[in-house]
Motif scaffolding. Structure first.
Motif, PDB file in Angstrom:
ATOM      1  N   VAL A   1     -23.160 -48.053  44.892  1.00 32.01           N
ATOM      2  CA  VAL A   1     -24.099 -48.287  45.993  1.00 32.01           C
ATOM      3  C   VAL A   1     -25.457 -48.706  45.446  1.00 32.01           C
TER       4      VAL A   1
ATOM      5  N   LEU B   1     -19.505 -41.795  53.319  1.00 33.31           N
ATOM      6  CA  LEU B   1     -18.785 -42.680  52.386  1.00 33.31           C
ATOM      7  C   LEU B   1     -18.772 -42.096  50.983  1.00 33.31           C
TER       8      LEU B   1
ATOM      9  N   GLY C   1     -15.464 -40.260  49.025  1.00 39.52           N
ATOM     10  CA  GLY C   1     -15.031 -41.039  47.869  1.00 39.52           C
ATOM     11  C   GLY C   1     -14.696 -42.485  48.206  1.00 39.52           C
ATOM     12  N   ILE C   2     -15.154 -42.955  49.362  1.00 39.94           N
ATOM     13  CA  ILE C   2     -14.898 -44.354  49.731  1.00 39.94           C
ATOM     14  C   ILE C   2     -15.832 -45.267  48.924  1.00 39.94           C
ATOM     15  N   ALA C   3     -17.040 -44.776  48.690  1.00 38.29           N
ATOM     16  CA  ALA C   3     -17.978 -45.510  47.839  1.00 38.29           C
ATOM     17  C   ALA C   3     -18.498 -44.539  46.791  1.00 38.29           C
TER      18      ALA C   3
END
Lengths: 101, 185
Positions: A76, A65, A69-71
């Motif tokens: 987080v 992730l 670059g999704i998170a």
């Protein structure tokens, strides 16, 4: 090498497994890429248990992730802190919700 | 983990209902009984056995067991001459649609390495001793290709229904770390 046939030993294991599959089905995670990420985390693991296996799975999931670059790491760690705070603020036996903190 | 979930759900990438459905599927619905039905049919229907040889993915899908990651299925036929067994040396690739999720030992480092380096020793630990003349072939699963072993049909089961035969097919026999059960006489 024998153990009872349970796919998961704890709800979080089922949760991270299912999120990974859901992300793949949403077209956001290529399965070959996933196998490689999981393989990397499993490479130096000697403990034989679902706990160890899904810990590696979770680490691989977080890595993927972040790398895709999704998170992002800041998000987080902020949310992790919020969840921990919520868990502390929630009376035992109540469902933990982010709004509890 | 909750943090990752919050992010994915918040971005609309993952639907919590879909997650719950996936959990229910793998906890309660999908398991080695699916594979046992495939094996029993392969033993009893020559046409289906041929269809499995031609295109296992399609033949298995025709029974309603479809892979989630569009993986390619292959079947491996055990015979008195050749015993096939399956491993994933990289991680834990496994034919979920027909076997459910893998047992802990399948995912473990010792199995993943020893299935390749000393397959006969591993087999003996599973209680399987094969004649020296039987060749052991080990197949490494990948994200793209998953294998289902068709064990040797036990002697003395001529004329049995597919349903009765399926009860002889164990999970391990479809991974190749076991044999089909002998009929109780």
């Amino acid at each position: 090498m024998r153990e009872p046939d349970r796919p998961f030993d704890a709800p979080w294991q089922a949760q991270v497994f299912a999120m990974t599959v859901a992300l793949n089905e949403a077209g956001q995670l290529d399965w070959s890429r996933w196998a490689e990420a999981l393989g990397t985390q499993l490479a130096d693991q000697s403990e034989v248990s679902n706990d160890a296996y899904y810990s590696a799975w979770l680490a691989a999931f977080e890595t993927v992730l972040l790398e895709d670059g999704i998170a992002d790491a800041g998000q987080v760690s902020d949310l992790t802190a919020q969840w921990h705070a919520a868990a502390r603020a929630t009376p035992h036996g109540q469902p933990i919700e982010l709004g509890n903190a | 983990m909750r943090a990752l979930e919050t992010i994915l759900v918040g971005k609309g990438l993952v639907d919590p209902a879909a997650v719950d459905l996936i959990i229910d599927t793998y906890e309660n619905k999908v398991g080695p009984r699916n594979g046992a039905q495939v094996v029993a049919r392969a033993w009893t229907e020559a046409d289906f056995a041929q269809a499995l040889r031609d295109d296992a993915t399609t033949a298995i899908e025709s029974m309603g067991f479809a892979g989630r990651q569009a993986e390619h299925m292959e079947v491996l036929w055990n015979t008195p001459d050749t015993h096939n067994m399956v491993v994933c040396t990289l991680c834990s690739c496994y034919p979920w649609a027909v076997l459910g999720l893998p047992p802990v030992w399948y995912k473990s480092a010792p199995y993943r390495s020893r299935a390749v380096s000393e397959p006969r020793k591993v087999l003996s630990e599973f209680g399987v001793t094969l004649p020296e003349s039987t060749k052991v072939k080990v197949w490494d699963s990948t994200a793209e290709v998953r294998y289902l072993v068709i064990p040797v049909r036990p002697e003395g089961t001529e004329g049995w229904s597919a349903e009765a035969l399926a009860d002889l097919v164990t999970r391990d026999s479809m991974i190749g770390t076991g044999l089909a059960k002998e009929p109780v006489t």
